[in-house]
Design a protein around this motif. Structure first.
Motif, mmCIF file in Angstrom:
data_model
loop_
_atom_site.group_PDB
_atom_site.id
_atom_site.type_symbol
_atom_site.label_atom_id
_atom_site.label_comp_id
_atom_site.label_asym_id
_atom_site.label_seq_id
_atom_site.Cartn_x
_atom_site.Cartn_y
_atom_site.Cartn_z
ATOM 1 N N ASP A 35 80.205 55.254 53.239
ATOM 2 C CA ASP A 35 80.225 56.307 54.243
ATOM 3 C C ASP A 35 81.648 56.613 54.711
ATOM 4 O O ASP A 35 82.213 55.891 55.543
ATOM 5 C CB ASP A 35 79.349 55.859 55.434
ATOM 6 C CG ASP A 35 79.374 56.848 56.563
ATOM 7 O OD1 ASP A 35 79.050 56.478 57.711
ATOM 8 O OD2 ASP A 35 79.730 58.021 56.300
ATOM 9 N N GLY A 37 82.486 58.781 56.628
ATOM 10 C CA GLY A 37 82.466 59.306 57.996
ATOM 11 C C GLY A 37 82.420 58.221 59.056
ATOM 12 O O GLY A 37 82.255 58.527 60.244
ATOM 13 N N CYS A 77 77.640 50.505 66.681
ATOM 14 C CA CYS A 77 77.813 51.834 66.080
ATOM 15 C C CYS A 77 76.817 52.844 66.628
ATOM 16 O O CYS A 77 75.622 52.537 66.741
ATOM 17 C CB CYS A 77 77.618 51.754 64.567
ATOM 18 S SG CYS A 77 79.071 51.154 63.697
ATOM 19 N N HIS A 78 77.302 54.039 66.935
ATOM 20 C CA HIS A 78 76.411 55.156 67.300
ATOM 21 C C HIS A 78 76.790 56.322 66.410
ATOM 22 O O HIS A 78 77.958 56.747 66.406
ATOM 23 C CB HIS A 78 76.566 55.512 68.779
ATOM 24 C CG HIS A 78 76.042 54.427 69.667
ATOM 25 N ND1 HIS A 78 74.758 54.431 70.160
ATOM 26 C CD2 HIS A 78 76.612 53.265 70.077
ATOM 27 C CE1 HIS A 78 74.572 53.320 70.874
ATOM 28 N NE2 HIS A 78 75.679 52.598 70.832
ATOM 29 N N TYR A 79 75.860 56.833 65.632
ATOM 30 C CA TYR A 79 76.158 57.882 64.659
ATOM 31 C C TYR A 79 75.783 59.261 65.190
ATOM 32 O O TYR A 79 74.956 59.392 66.084
ATOM 33 C CB TYR A 79 75.419 57.579 63.350
ATOM 34 C CG TYR A 79 75.895 56.299 62.707
ATOM 35 C CD1 TYR A 79 75.188 55.105 62.883
ATOM 36 C CD2 TYR A 79 77.085 56.266 61.976
ATOM 37 C CE1 TYR A 79 75.653 53.915 62.331
ATOM 38 C CE2 TYR A 79 77.539 55.079 61.426
ATOM 39 C CZ TYR A 79 76.826 53.915 61.603
ATOM 40 O OH TYR A 79 77.284 52.738 61.063
ATOM 41 N N GLY A 80 76.383 60.275 64.574
ATOM 42 C CA GLY A 80 76.169 61.652 65.007
ATOM 43 C C GLY A 80 74.718 62.082 64.938
ATOM 44 O O GLY A 80 74.291 62.973 65.660
ATOM 45 N N ASP A 81 73.951 61.416 64.073
ATOM 46 C CA ASP A 81 72.534 61.813 63.959
ATOM 47 C C ASP A 81 71.675 61.058 64.974
ATOM 48 O O ASP A 81 70.456 61.061 64.887
ATOM 49 C CB ASP A 81 72.030 61.571 62.524
ATOM 50 C CG ASP A 81 72.206 60.106 62.096
ATOM 51 O OD1 ASP A 81 71.987 59.793 60.919
ATOM 52 O OD2 ASP A 81 72.573 59.267 62.963
ATOM 53 N N SER A 83 71.427 57.831 65.369
ATOM 54 C CA SER A 83 71.062 56.453 64.993
ATOM 55 C C SER A 83 72.131 55.477 65.488
ATOM 56 O O SER A 83 73.228 55.885 65.865
ATOM 57 C CB SER A 83 70.898 56.342 63.472
ATOM 58 O OG SER A 83 72.098 56.702 62.822
ATOM 59 N N PHE A 116 66.987 53.444 60.726
ATOM 60 C CA PHE A 116 67.435 52.501 59.700
ATOM 61 C C PHE A 116 66.265 51.638 59.227
ATOM 62 O O PHE A 116 66.096 51.398 58.033
ATOM 63 C CB PHE A 116 68.579 51.639 60.222
ATOM 64 C CG PHE A 116 69.874 52.378 60.359
ATOM 65 C CD1 PHE A 116 70.488 52.520 61.598
ATOM 66 C CD2 PHE A 116 70.479 52.960 59.255
ATOM 67 C CE1 PHE A 116 71.688 53.220 61.729
ATOM 68 C CE2 PHE A 116 71.675 53.662 59.379
ATOM 69 C CZ PHE A 116 72.274 53.786 60.613
ATOM 70 N N ILE A 133 88.590 53.956 63.926
ATOM 71 C CA ILE A 133 87.251 54.197 64.506
ATOM 72 C C ILE A 133 86.272 53.072 64.168
ATOM 73 O O ILE A 133 85.054 53.223 64.299
ATOM 74 C CB ILE A 133 86.660 55.564 64.085
ATOM 75 C CG1 ILE A 133 86.706 55.770 62.581
ATOM 76 C CG2 ILE A 133 87.350 56.698 64.822
ATOM 77 C CD1 ILE A 133 86.034 57.059 62.113
ATOM 78 N N TYR A 194 88.859 60.082 60.868
ATOM 79 C CA TYR A 194 88.046 60.647 59.778
ATOM 80 C C TYR A 194 88.951 61.227 58.693
ATOM 81 O O TYR A 194 90.143 61.391 58.883
ATOM 82 C CB TYR A 194 87.197 61.805 60.310
ATOM 83 C CG TYR A 194 86.293 61.481 61.468
ATOM 84 C CD1 TYR A 194 86.486 62.073 62.720
ATOM 85 C CD2 TYR A 194 85.211 60.617 61.328
ATOM 86 C CE1 TYR A 194 85.652 61.816 63.792
ATOM 87 C CE2 TYR A 194 84.367 60.351 62.401
ATOM 88 C CZ TYR A 194 84.595 60.955 63.624
ATOM 89 O OH TYR A 194 83.753 60.691 64.690
ATOM 90 N N ASP A 220 82.529 63.793 54.509
ATOM 91 C CA ASP A 220 81.714 62.655 54.922
ATOM 92 C C ASP A 220 80.599 62.364 53.921
ATOM 93 O O ASP A 220 79.582 63.061 53.890
ATOM 94 C CB ASP A 220 81.107 62.945 56.307
ATOM 95 C CG ASP A 220 80.247 61.794 56.791
ATOM 96 O OD1 ASP A 220 79.607 61.946 57.843
ATOM 97 O OD2 ASP A 220 80.215 60.736 56.123
ATOM 98 N N GLY A 222 78.533 60.177 54.009
ATOM 99 C CA GLY A 222 77.322 59.668 54.666
ATOM 100 C C GLY A 222 76.492 60.749 55.314
ATOM 101 O O GLY A 222 75.444 60.474 55.895
ATOM 102 N N THR A 223 76.970 62.002 55.264
ATOM 103 C CA THR A 223 76.185 63.109 55.833
ATOM 104 C C THR A 223 75.641 63.925 54.672
ATOM 105 O O THR A 223 76.381 64.231 53.737
ATOM 106 C CB THR A 223 77.072 63.986 56.754
ATOM 107 O OG1 THR A 223 77.373 63.234 57.934
ATOM 108 C CG2 THR A 223 76.367 65.270 57.152
ATOM 109 N N ILE A 305 81.383 69.547 58.807
ATOM 110 C CA ILE A 305 81.175 68.342 58.001
ATOM 111 C C ILE A 305 80.868 68.742 56.563
ATOM 112 O O ILE A 305 79.863 69.390 56.277
ATOM 113 C CB ILE A 305 80.024 67.470 58.535
ATOM 114 C CG1 ILE A 305 80.262 67.106 59.995
ATOM 115 C CG2 ILE A 305 79.890 66.199 57.682
ATOM 116 C CD1 ILE A 305 79.172 66.269 60.636
#
Ligand SMILES: CC[C@H](C)[C@H](NC(=O)[C@@H](NC[C@H](O)[C@@H](N)CC(C)C)C(C)C)C(=O)N[C@@H](Cc1ccccc1)C(=O)OC
Length: 330
Positions: A35, A37, A77-81, A83, A116, A133, A194, A220, A222-223, A305
């Motif tokens: 990933d 991202g 970790c906190h992801y943009g989606d 999760s 997940f 990051i 990034y 990214d 991972g997106t 992205i």
């Protein structure tokens, strides 16, 4: 050169790609999502409650003679989606595509989001962004690539993802047989951690010139989709018969039989461009006769992205040594 390559298996209809990764001594095997991202290497572990596990492989540091707990360290970790995942950190030997890093910080999950748990295709992530990051506390940790780079021929890695077919990541070298055109490089702004760059413009369908409008975004792996500014998205769907923004799908949809035009984005001063085939932009069936577009709005993220739909349309070079991002057709 016998430099290193990891086969990336496409999962869930090109939603994500995983590569085989071994951790520990004797090696424990996992399918991890590379990933670019994010910058944390984390894996499902024996610390998780069994309700949060759904068949994923679990890393057990107690079964590895080379595991060493990083006492007092945590990650979160906190992801943009939306999760998330978090836990503790061990150092252990990690091997990906023939590249081995001893004492790589391995973030073991104690908590993972339902997204997940439900995603049986992956056992964790390998962040390939910049260490700034990384979420480890009290001190940020370097990524697998940053630790491996000094021993590689070149301080770069490449992504060669394919549509509904296995792709590959190479570490430290460029496979000249893997790309057709010259590689055109853009400057990378790593200040946000990034792979951030700016495309000078875009074209819809077989339009010859480009609409000169800067598209600043991250590349990214991972997106899944291609998330772009609203004006670009509206222009694109203005050329897709019957496309509408559907509240229930919170995105642009169109009749599945619609012919969807290509989308090209320029690299450098527009001399080179990457063309995403229309076929990739008819991303998924909604089940009611409408299909969900591969291009959607980047509203709320703060940047665009260039996700897998863009990446699998090209051969991409992530050059960390020179802070460049290379794009070539294939
Ligand atoms: C875990 C931290 C990493 C670096 C996290 N990265 C991301 O969320 C980026 N990549 C997202 C990942 O590729 C994700 N789709 C992988 C899957 C398997 C979960 C987004 C921005 C494209 C991030 O920036 N999180 C932001 C939160 C955020 C980001 C974007 C939008 C909204 C919220 C943060 O934690 O900022 C401190």
């Amino acid at each position: 050169p016998d430099e290193d390559s990891a086969d990336a298996e496409p999962q869930l209809g090109d939603e994500e790609w995983t590569v085989p990764v071994s951790i520990g001594t004797p090696p424990q095997g996992f399918k991890l999502d590379l990933d670019t991202g994010s910058s944390d290497l984390w894996v499902f572990s024996t610390l998780l409650s069994k309700e949060e596990v759904n068949g994923q492989s679990l890393y057990d540091p107690n079964k590895s003679t080379t595991a060493a707990k990083m006492t007092g360290y945590t990650w979160d970790c906190h992801y943009g989606d939306g999760s998330f995942s978090s836990g503790y950190i061990y150092q252990d030997t990690v091997t990906i595509g023939g590249v081995t890093v001893a004492k790589q910080p391995v973030e073991v999950a104690k908590t993972v989001a339902p997204q997940f748990t439900q995603d049986t295709a992956l056992d964790g992530l390998v962040g390939l962004g910049f260490w700034t990051i990384n979420t480890a506390e009290p001190k940020k940790q370097k990524t697998f690539f940053e630790n491996a780079a000094p021993n590689l021929e070149k301080g770069l890695f490449t992504a060669d993802l394919k549509h509904e077919a296995p792709g590959s990541y190479n570490f430290g070298w460029i496979d000249e047989n893997a790309h057709a055109s010259n590689i055109t490089y853009a400057d990378v702004d790593s200040s946000d951690g990034y792979w951030m760059w700016t495309s000078p413009g875009y074209a819809v369908g077989d339009a010859k010139g480009i609409n000169k409008t800067a598209i600043r975004g991250i590349t990214d792996t991972g997106t899944t989709l291609l998330l772009l500014p609203d004006d670009v998205v509206d222009t694109y769907y203005g050329q897709v018969d019957g496309a509408t923004w559907a509240e229930e799908w919170s995105g642009y949809v169109f009749d599945c039989n619609t012919t969807v035009p290509d989308f090209s984005f320029a690299v450098d001063n527009g001399t080179a461009k990457v063309t995403v085939p229309g076929e990739y932009l008819n991303y998924a069936e909604n089940g009611d006769g409408t299909c969900y577009g591969g291009i959607q709005s980047d509203y709320g993220v703060g940047f665009s992205i260039f996700g897998d739909i863009a990446i699998k349309s090209a051969f991409v070079v992530f050059d960390q040594q020179n802070l460049k991002l290379g794009w070539a057709s294939k």
